[in-house]
Motif scaffolding. Structure first.
Motif, PDB file in Angstrom:
ATOM      1  N   LEU A   1      17.357  54.928  10.991  1.00 45.91           N
ATOM      2  CA  LEU A   1      17.608  55.205  12.405  1.00 45.91           C
ATOM      3  C   LEU A   1      17.765  56.706  12.602  1.00 45.91           C
ATOM      4  CD1 LEU A   1      20.191  52.407  13.203  1.00 45.91           C
ATOM      5  CD2 LEU A   1      17.968  52.691  14.312  1.00 45.91           C
ATOM      6  N   ARG A   2      17.282  57.174  13.769  1.00 45.55           N
ATOM      7  CA  ARG A   2      17.422  58.589  14.116  1.00 45.55           C
ATOM      8  C   ARG A   2      18.795  58.760  14.769  1.00 45.55           C
ATOM      9  NH1 ARG A   2      13.784  62.831  15.233  1.00 45.55           N
ATOM     10  NH2 ARG A   2      14.335  64.113  17.042  1.00 45.55           N
ATOM     11  N   LEU A   3      19.701  59.449  14.070  1.00 49.01           N
ATOM     12  CA  LEU A   3      21.100  59.502  14.503  1.00 49.01           C
ATOM     13  C   LEU A   3      21.530  60.900  14.901  1.00 49.01           C
ATOM     14  CD1 LEU A   3      22.865  57.354  11.721  1.00 49.01           C
ATOM     15  CD2 LEU A   3      21.986  56.589  13.936  1.00 49.01           C
TER      16      LEU A   3
ATOM     17  N   ALA B   1      22.256  56.375  18.209  1.00 51.87           N
ATOM     18  CA  ALA B   1      20.912  56.220  17.652  1.00 51.87           C
ATOM     19  C   ALA B   1      19.935  56.544  18.770  1.00 51.87           C
ATOM     20  CB  ALA B   1      20.696  54.801  17.164  1.00 51.87           C
ATOM     21  N   SER B   2      18.949  57.369  18.463  1.00 54.99           N
ATOM     22  CA  SER B   2      17.911  57.711  19.426  1.00 54.99           C
ATOM     23  C   SER B   2      16.714  56.805  19.152  1.00 54.99           C
ATOM     24  CB  SER B   2      17.538  59.186  19.256  1.00 54.99           C
ATOM     25  OG  SER B   2      16.434  59.508  20.065  1.00 54.99           O
ATOM     26  N   LEU B   3      16.459  55.888  20.099  1.00 57.54           N
ATOM     27  CA  LEU B   3      15.402  54.895  19.896  1.00 57.54           C
ATOM     28  C   LEU B   3      14.224  55.231  20.789  1.00 57.54           C
ATOM     29  CD1 LEU B   3      17.819  51.828  20.142  1.00 57.54           C
ATOM     30  CD2 LEU B   3      16.985  52.899  18.042  1.00 57.54           C
TER      31      LEU B   3
ATOM     32  N   GLY C   1      16.494  71.283  29.365  1.00 62.19           N
ATOM     33  CA  GLY C   1      15.043  71.151  29.272  1.00 62.19           C
ATOM     34  C   GLY C   1      14.496  72.020  28.163  1.00 62.19           C
ATOM     35  N   ARG C   2      13.280  71.697  27.764  1.00 59.38           N
ATOM     36  CA  ARG C   2      12.604  72.496  26.734  1.00 59.38           C
ATOM     37  C   ARG C   2      11.334  73.043  27.343  1.00 59.38           C
ATOM     38  NH1 ARG C   2      14.703  68.018  24.402  1.00 59.38           N
ATOM     39  NH2 ARG C   2      16.470  68.444  23.022  1.00 59.38           N
ATOM     40  N   VAL C   3      11.223  74.367  27.352  1.00 65.30           N
ATOM     41  CA  VAL C   3      10.102  75.015  28.035  1.00 65.30           C
ATOM     42  C   VAL C   3       8.815  74.787  27.252  1.00 65.30           C
ATOM     43  CG1 VAL C   3       9.159  77.233  28.801  1.00 65.30           C
ATOM     44  CG2 VAL C   3      11.619  76.762  29.033  1.00 65.30           C
TER      45      VAL C   3
ATOM     46  N   GLY D   1      10.730  58.217  27.236  1.00 68.74           N
ATOM     47  CA  GLY D   1      11.577  59.073  26.401  1.00 68.74           C
ATOM     48  C   GLY D   1      12.571  58.227  25.635  1.00 68.74           C
ATOM     49  N   PRO D   2      13.325  58.858  24.717  1.00 69.16           N
ATOM     50  CA  PRO D   2      14.213  58.079  23.862  1.00 69.16           C
ATOM     51  C   PRO D   2      15.383  57.454  24.629  1.00 69.16           C
ATOM     52  CG  PRO D   2      14.512  60.437  23.500  1.00 69.16           C
ATOM     53  CD  PRO D   2      13.369  60.298  24.432  1.00 69.16           C
ATOM     54  N   GLN D   3      15.810  56.286  24.170  1.00 67.14           N
ATOM     55  CA  GLN D   3      17.032  55.666  24.664  1.00 67.14           C
ATOM     56  C   GLN D   3      18.108  55.946  23.627  1.00 67.14           C
ATOM     57  OE1 GLN D   3      17.282  54.054  27.641  1.00 67.14           O
ATOM     58  NE2 GLN D   3      15.149  54.706  27.959  1.00 67.14           N
ATOM     59  N   TYR D   4      19.316  56.229  24.094  1.00 60.45           N
ATOM     60  CA  TYR D   4      20.412  56.491  23.174  1.00 60.45           C
ATOM     61  C   TYR D   4      21.310  55.260  23.120  1.00 60.45           C
ATOM     62  CZ  TYR D   4      19.089  61.379  24.049  1.00 60.45           C
ATOM     63  OH  TYR D   4      18.416  62.560  24.189  1.00 60.45           O
ATOM     64  N   GLU D   5      21.521  54.753  21.929  1.00 61.48           N
ATOM     65  CA  GLU D   5      22.375  53.566  21.772  1.00 61.48           C
ATOM     66  C   GLU D   5      23.647  53.962  21.045  1.00 61.48           C
ATOM     67  OE1 GLU D   5      22.094  49.690  19.044  1.00 61.48           O
ATOM     68  OE2 GLU D   5      20.394  49.938  20.404  1.00 61.48           O
TER      69      GLU D   5
HETATM   70  P1  ATP Z   1      12.945  64.301  23.283  1.00 61.02           P
HETATM   71  O1  ATP Z   1      12.815  64.661  21.821  1.00 61.02           O
HETATM   72  O2  ATP Z   1      12.032  63.193  23.704  1.00 61.02           O
HETATM   73  O3  ATP Z   1      12.895  65.472  24.194  1.00 61.02           O
HETATM   74  P2  ATP Z   1      15.756  64.186  22.807  1.00 61.02           P
HETATM   75  O4  ATP Z   1      15.583  65.522  22.170  1.00 61.02           O
HETATM   76  O5  ATP Z   1      16.837  63.963  23.779  1.00 61.02           O
HETATM   77  O6  ATP Z   1      14.419  63.729  23.505  1.00 61.02           O
HETATM   78  P3  ATP Z   1      15.943  63.298  20.113  1.00 61.02           P
HETATM   79  O7  ATP Z   1      14.801  64.195  19.721  1.00 61.02           O
HETATM   80  O8  ATP Z   1      16.006  61.956  19.483  1.00 61.02           O
HETATM   81  O9  ATP Z   1      15.949  63.085  21.667  1.00 61.02           O
HETATM   82  O10 ATP Z   1      17.262  64.104  19.801  1.00 61.02           O
HETATM   83  C1  ATP Z   1      18.560  63.579  20.003  1.00 61.02           C
HETATM   84  C2  ATP Z   1      19.538  64.741  20.015  1.00 61.02           C
HETATM   85  O11 ATP Z   1      19.484  65.443  18.768  1.00 61.02           O
HETATM   86  C3  ATP Z   1      19.240  65.803  21.078  1.00 61.02           C
HETATM   87  O12 ATP Z   1      20.466  66.364  21.492  1.00 61.02           O
HETATM   88  C4  ATP Z   1      18.442  66.838  20.341  1.00 61.02           C
HETATM   89  O13 ATP Z   1      18.595  68.126  20.925  1.00 61.02           O
HETATM   90  C5  ATP Z   1      19.085  66.793  18.977  1.00 61.02           C
HETATM   91  N1  ATP Z   1      18.095  67.163  17.961  1.00 61.02           N
HETATM   92  C6  ATP Z   1      16.883  66.628  17.784  1.00 61.02           C
HETATM   93  N2  ATP Z   1      16.222  67.175  16.742  1.00 61.02           N
HETATM   94  C7  ATP Z   1      17.044  68.119  16.241  1.00 61.02           C
HETATM   95  C8  ATP Z   1      16.961  69.035  15.141  1.00 61.02           C
HETATM   96  N3  ATP Z   1      15.910  69.120  14.357  1.00 61.02           N
HETATM   97  N4  ATP Z   1      18.016  69.857  14.945  1.00 61.02           N
HETATM   98  C9  ATP Z   1      19.103  69.796  15.739  1.00 61.02           C
HETATM   99  N5  ATP Z   1      19.261  68.956  16.773  1.00 61.02           N
HETATM  100  C10 ATP Z   1      18.240  68.123  17.030  1.00 61.02           C
END
Ligand code: ATP
Ligand code: MG
Length: 199
Positions: free
Chosen positions: A5-7, A172-174, A135-137, A179-183
């Motif tokens: 899981l992506r945590l 968990a980022s699903l 946001g991410r530019v 976009g991802p759902q956070y559980e």
């Molecule tokens: P998306 O990637 O679709 O824009 P998101 O970034 O909200 O959505 P995730 O990528 O699953 O979703 O990330 C979950 C959280 O972990 C976010 O706060 C993100 O900024 C952080 N995160 C993701 N990847 C990294 C990383 N490599 N290093 C540090 N923090 C990260």
């Protein structure tokens, strides 16, 4: 293969911040900057990104969080202003800033490092700087980037919400269609009591 899981570990943001972030995102969008904007309902303040973790490692992570929480004071969070990393001239990540409570979040991050490093989760190379990603530019022509810099300067001291924080959460980022759902996997309380040092 073991389920992974992506945590990540994060603090939820004040309700007021969610409301105000909607308006701020609209305002920043009007500069013409092209960005992948956060969903205001899912705004959070990341403490620790764990990445892909085998499900069987989760109980140890939850216990590590509980220990870090027991060693950390509750936090008076105060969100102020918007800005960009690495800076307004080269905006990559757009964020809301943390004014009050930044030291508390750094202390919690350090407590987590003390518990998670021995489990094999290293901290990022760069220094931990508490922020809420808006946001991410993706792309900004020079004019849009200039308009964005002017907006960020105008917003630098804007109060964007405040709240007491007495817990933090393992999410968990699903992957989802929008976009991802956070559980929520686990929540830990900040239960350290302030100790007064007597002279
Ligand atoms: P998306 O990637 O679709 O824009 P998101 O970034 O909200 O959505 P995730 O990528 O699953 O979703 O990330 C979950 C959280 O972990 C976010 O706060 C993100 O900024 C952080 N995160 C993701 N990847 C990294 C990383 N490599 N290093 C540090 N923090 C990260
Ligand atoms: Mg991401």
């Amino acid at each position: 293969m073991a389920r992974r899981l992506r945590l990540f570990i994060a603090v939820d943001v004040p309700g007021e911040t969610v409301v105000l972030a909607r308006r701020l995102i609209e305002r920043l969008r009007k500069t013409g900057i092209e960005a992948r904007w956060a969903d205001p309902a899912r705004l959070h303040l990341t403490l620790w990104f764990l990445g892909n973790v085998a499900a069987e490692e989760m109980p140890a992570i939850c216990r590590a969080m509980d220990r870090a929480g027991a060693a950390t004071l509750p936090i008076d969070l105060e969100i102020v202003g918007a800005g960009a990393f690495p800076d307004a001239a080269n905006p990559r990540t757009l964020w809301l800033g943390v004014r009050g409570g930044a030291e508390g979040l750094v202390a919690l991050h350090e407590a987590l490092a003390g518990e998670l490093n021995p489990l094999g989760y290293p901290a990022e190379d760069r220094r931990y700087r508490p922020h809420i990603t808006l946001g991410r530019v993706r792309h900004g022509d020079p004019e849009a980037t200039q308009r964005l810099a002017a907006e960020l300067a105008a917003l630098a001291e804007l109060p964007v919400g405040a709240a007491g924080v007495d817990s933090f959460t393992l999410y968990a980022s699903l992957p989802g269609r929008d976009g991802p759902q956070y559980e929520v996997i686990h929540a830990s309380d900040l239960t350290c009591k302030a100790t007064r040092t007597h002279a």
